[in-house]
Every structure is written in C-alpha cells, then in structure tokens.
Scaffold this active site. Structure first.
Site, PDB file in Angstrom:
ATOM      1  N   GLU A  77      55.910  42.992  40.533  1.00 27.01           N
ATOM      2  CA  GLU A  77      57.365  42.966  40.708  1.00 27.01           C
ATOM      3  C   GLU A  77      57.746  42.897  42.180  1.00 27.01           C
ATOM      4  OE1 GLU A  77      59.676  42.689  38.198  1.00 27.01           O
ATOM      5  OE2 GLU A  77      57.819  42.332  37.100  1.00 27.01           O
ATOM      6  N   TRP A 132      76.716  30.617  35.422  1.00 29.70           N
ATOM      7  CA  TRP A 132      75.949  31.758  35.892  1.00 29.70           C
ATOM      8  C   TRP A 132      76.489  32.329  37.194  1.00 29.70           C
ATOM      9  CZ3 TRP A 132      73.681  31.085  40.687  1.00 29.70           C
ATOM     10  CH2 TRP A 132      73.546  29.764  41.144  1.00 29.70           C
ATOM     11  N   TRP A 182      57.515  39.324  43.022  1.00 32.20           N
ATOM     12  CA  TRP A 182      58.685  38.559  42.567  1.00 32.20           C
ATOM     13  C   TRP A 182      59.816  38.697  43.593  1.00 32.20           C
ATOM     14  CZ3 TRP A 182      59.893  34.836  39.307  1.00 32.20           C
ATOM     15  CH2 TRP A 182      59.103  34.603  38.189  1.00 32.20           C
ATOM     16  N   TRP A 208      69.535  35.521  38.372  1.00 32.69           N
ATOM     17  CA  TRP A 208      70.528  34.782  37.600  1.00 32.69           C
ATOM     18  C   TRP A 208      70.070  33.351  37.327  1.00 32.69           C
ATOM     19  CZ3 TRP A 208      74.569  35.652  34.611  1.00 32.69           C
ATOM     20  CH2 TRP A 208      75.087  36.950  34.603  1.00 32.69           C
ATOM     21  N   ASN A 261      66.586  46.610  34.735  1.00 33.38           N
ATOM     22  CA  ASN A 261      66.225  45.210  34.954  1.00 33.38           C
ATOM     23  C   ASN A 261      66.124  44.411  33.651  1.00 33.38           C
ATOM     24  OD1 ASN A 261      65.362  43.070  36.856  1.00 33.38           O
ATOM     25  ND2 ASN A 261      63.478  43.151  35.642  1.00 33.38           N
ATOM     26  N   TRP A 319      79.696  23.817  31.645  1.00 31.66           N
ATOM     27  CA  TRP A 319      80.066  25.227  31.466  1.00 31.66           C
ATOM     28  C   TRP A 319      81.451  25.342  30.848  1.00 31.66           C
ATOM     29  CZ3 TRP A 319      75.787  27.722  32.040  1.00 31.66           C
ATOM     30  CH2 TRP A 319      74.865  27.394  33.041  1.00 31.66           C
TER      31      TRP A 319
END
Length: 472
Positions: free
Chosen positions: A279, A364, A282, A387, A346, A311
């Site tokens: 993590e 988004w 990431w 996102w 998370n 969208w």
C-alpha cells in the site's frame, strides 16, 4: 550563514532532508507560508488545514528546543510567494533556502518562480526529496518512461528498496538561536473553521503522536492487516494517512517500521507487513504519476479517450450521494462517516467512488472534489489516483466492465452490519441480512429512502457508456 527551511507538507523535525541540509549549511530559521486563497482554490478541507495548523504548533515547540524559530508568512496565493520569500530572505540575511519538493503543477510553478527570484538576488535554492521513498522520475521502464502499470512499477521499487532503503535522518543538533523569535500562530487560518473537538481528538497532532500510532500499528495490528483491512468496523488499518499527507510522518519512517516488524523482508515474510508495504508503494505510484503527468493536477483523465464518457448531469443524485441519502446502505454509511470524521475507510472509498462514477454515471471529478473538500488526509496524488482507478479513467485502473456491487461488498465486508448500524441509526433495529438492503416497508417505517438507482440496470448503462468509447 543564515539558512532557511521552507516547510510545506513536511511538518516534522526528524527524517526531514531539507532540515538536515539546512542545519549543515548554517544557522536555521524555519518558515511556513500560509496561502488561504490558494488552499480554497485547491478545495482543501477545513479539517485538513486545521490539522496542518495543529501540527505546526507542535513542530514550533520541537524546533524551539533545537534553537530554530518558526516564522509565519501569509500570502493570498502562490503568485505572491516569490516576493514574500525574497523579502523574508532580504530582511533576515538568508543565504540559502532549503525545501522538500512537491509535485503538483501549481507547486512546481511556484517553486520555479521562487527559485528564479532568489537566484537573481544571490540566494541559493535547493530542493530535496522527503515526500517519497524514491524520487519521482527515477523509477522508469526499460524505454525510459514512467510506469503506467502498478505491478512492474512495484517490482522495480522493491528491488531498489531491498538493497538501498532510505536512510533515517535524525533531528539536527541544537543550535545557537538566531536574533529573532518565533511567530505566534493563529487560532485558525482565514476561511478554515476548525472541526469539533471530538473529530480533532481522532487525529492528535505532532510527531510524537504519529510515532506512537505507527508503533502501535507495527507492534501488532499489522499482523492481521492483509486479512482484516477491508472490514470497516474492525480496527485493522493504520489510520496514518493524515500524518503521511501532512508530512508529520515520513514514508521512510513508515517503511522502516514495517521492515522491522517483518524481519527486514519487503515482499515475503509476514503477509500483513508485506501487504502494508504494498500500500505504501501504491502511494508512491500515484506520486510518480502526478510528477510525470502535469495534466493529472488539472483533473484530466489519464486515459484520454475517457474524456468522451457521456457523464450524466444529475444534481439530485449527486446531492443524495454527497449526503448519504442514496438508499444504498453501505454507500450512505460511508458518506456519513466522511462528513462526520473527515476520513473514510479505504475499501469504502472504492465502493462509493465506483457507485458514483459507474452506477450513477456522474463525472468522477465531482467525487474527487467532494472528497478533497472533506478529507483530513486529502492528498492530490492519492485522491486523484484512487478516483481515476475506480472510474476506469486512470493508469492501471480497474477495467471499465468491472463494477462493484455495493450490496455484495456490504455483505462481504460488513457481514453482521456493525458498520452500518453505527452510521445508519435509523436502520440499527433491522435484523440480520435485512440491514444491507431493507424492504420497502422497512425503509418507510425507518424514514430511509428507496434506492435512487437500480444497480443492475445502471451497471448495464455504465458498460454501454464506456464500451462505446474509441479504444487506443
């Protein structure tokens, strides 16, 4: 020589490369440049700005013990930073300014302007790298490009970190204080009201608090991290993200604690420690992408073809999502947690993000901005990366045809409804599985809304919207 440490998102005395270098150069003064209009432009959360301020108070005391005064300058936005820094250096006979690099485009432009102004007046300027384990731009593919896929990127990082983990830097020795005092810090920065004390208590300020939390996690909780981290009702995550985002805790300190808990192993040994290190990588991945692609700071999709996603303009659905009134219990509970705590688990960040971008087919960027406006751990690289991953617009994002079913996620990761009952008290009386998807009668009796969207039909709508895009 008088040197200046320009503090940004590196609010710590230990393991701070810019501070260590400034102390080797001469007599150090620390400076924090407040820019409330810039923070508002960035959509930073009041809870986050308050967290910065509380940590600055703790850091000011820590630096005072080292003979380093903390000064405060307030500007409107970054356009005023070059003149403010030049004036401060002139008034305090500063010969060298040290700072840790930031990678968002506005901050990089700010630093370039500041550097040019300081150079013109004969003041040295040095950027250091204290916000990441490996400097962005140094982990590259065989073709010399920034990685766009996480797995080979992480493999390359592990190989480098296995043989050369970042060296710990102690706080500098005490110096003779310069002939000026530290500045008092305000109760709040203009336009950023403090959250209530109950929320503040969740995020105690200062390096000691961050180290205590890291130690408690590494000494036991980390062992169960792989197996329990996705269950939002369990205390199985580190809750260190605000400290990493504000730089109260360095990524090197986090990595070294995980390695110590795992007997030096970076990708084997204890599964919990190895998963947490993953993590951390990431987090690095998103920082490196932000540095390599300035368009990400401008909220552009990593995959250019997804700019054409049709969208929906659905303000009522957006408001229902924002305030936890979608009629999907796990989504609503998570959004209420965000509003109450300035933080969200998370797993639920992924669930709520995918619900907005796929089931509601709402841009988004609306969700990215809402999260940033409320998160105490708001970080542009991580928030944008998360996102875009959920919305299938980013680097190494989830395939567009993979859409989380929030009801399945709820039953899998909150099987007994513990998290749901905490944040949806109107449904707390429902027995067993009913709380995950109440019947129309149960909803009416509790005053809880019907779902604003049909999950199956909305999934098909998302697949059609994304499936019709040109493929690169």
């Amino acid at each position: 020589m008088n040197t200046l440490l320009w503090l940004r998102t590196d609010l710590r005395a230990h393991d701070n490369p810019a501070l260590a270098a400034a102390a080797e150069d001469g007599s150090v003064t620390a400076l924090f440049l407040a820019a409330p209009a810039q923070w508002r432009l960035h959509g930073d959360a009041p809870a986050k700005v308050d967290f910065w301020l509380r940590n600055l108070r703790e850091l000011s005391r820590d630096l005072a013990e080292l003979g380093i005064p903390l000064k405060l300058l307030t500007v409107r936005d970054w356009s005023e930073a070059p003149a403010a820094l030049a004036g401060f250096c002139r008034d305090h006979a500063i010969g060298h300014v040290h700072a840790n690099a930031e990678w968002a485009v506005n901050e990089r432009r700010r630093d370039a302007s500041v550097a040019a102004g300081l150079q013109a007046m004969g003041v040295d300027w040095t950027l250091h790298h204290g916000a990441s384990l490996l400097r962005p731009g140094t982990v590259l593919t065989g073709k010399g490009d920034c990685y766009r896929v996480y797995t080979p990127y992480a493999r390359a990082c592990r190989e480098r970190l296995r043989t050369a983990p970042p060296r710990a830097l102690p706080a500098p020795r005490r110096q003779a204080p310069p002939p000026w005092a530290a500045d008092p810090l305000p109760a709040a920065f203009d336009g950023f009201d403090a959250p209530d004390e109950a929320v503040r208590a969740l995020w105690p300020a200062g390096e000691s608090a961050a180290q205590d939390r890291l130690e408690a996690f590494a000494d036991g909780v980390i062992d169960a991290y792989r197996d329990e981290r996705d269950f939002p009702s369990r205390p199985a995550t580190s809750c260190l993200s605000p400290y990493l985002a504000a730089g109260v805790l360095s990524p090197g300190q986090a990595l070294r604690a995980a390695l110590a808990a795992n007997h030096g192993e970076i990708d084997s040994g204890k599964a919990g420690a190895a998963t947490w290190i993953n993590e951390l990588l990431w987090r690095e991945f998103y920082q490196h992408l932000l540095a390599a692609h300035p368009s990400l700071s401008m909220h552009q999709p990593m995959k250019p073809e997804t700019a054409a996603v049709p969208w929906r303009d659905a303000p009522q659905d957006l408001e229902a999502w924002r305030h936890g009134r979608t009629g999907i219990p796990i989504v609503d509970a998570a959004m209420r947690q965000l509003l109450a705590l300035g933080w969200m688990h998370n797993r639920l960040r992924m669930v709520t993000a995918m619900f907005l971008s796929k089931n509601l087919l709402i841009d988004w960027r609306e969700g990215e901005a809402w999260f940033m406006a409320h998160l105490v751990d708001g970080d542009l690289a991580a928030n944008n990366g998360g996102w875009q991953w959920s919305a299938s617009t980013g680097a190494d994002a989830v395939p567009y045809f993979r859409v989380f079913n929030p009801l399945s996620q709820s039953r899998k990761f909150d099987p007994d409804g513990v998290f749901l009952r905490e944040w949806l008290p109107e449904l707390a009386h429902l027995p067993g599985d009913a709380i995950h998807d109440p019947s129309p009668m149960e909803r009416a009796a509790a005053g809880y809304p019907m779902p604003i969207v049909d999950l199956a039909q909305s999934r098909l709508r998302a697949l059609e919207a994304f499936g019709g895009l040109p493929r690169s």
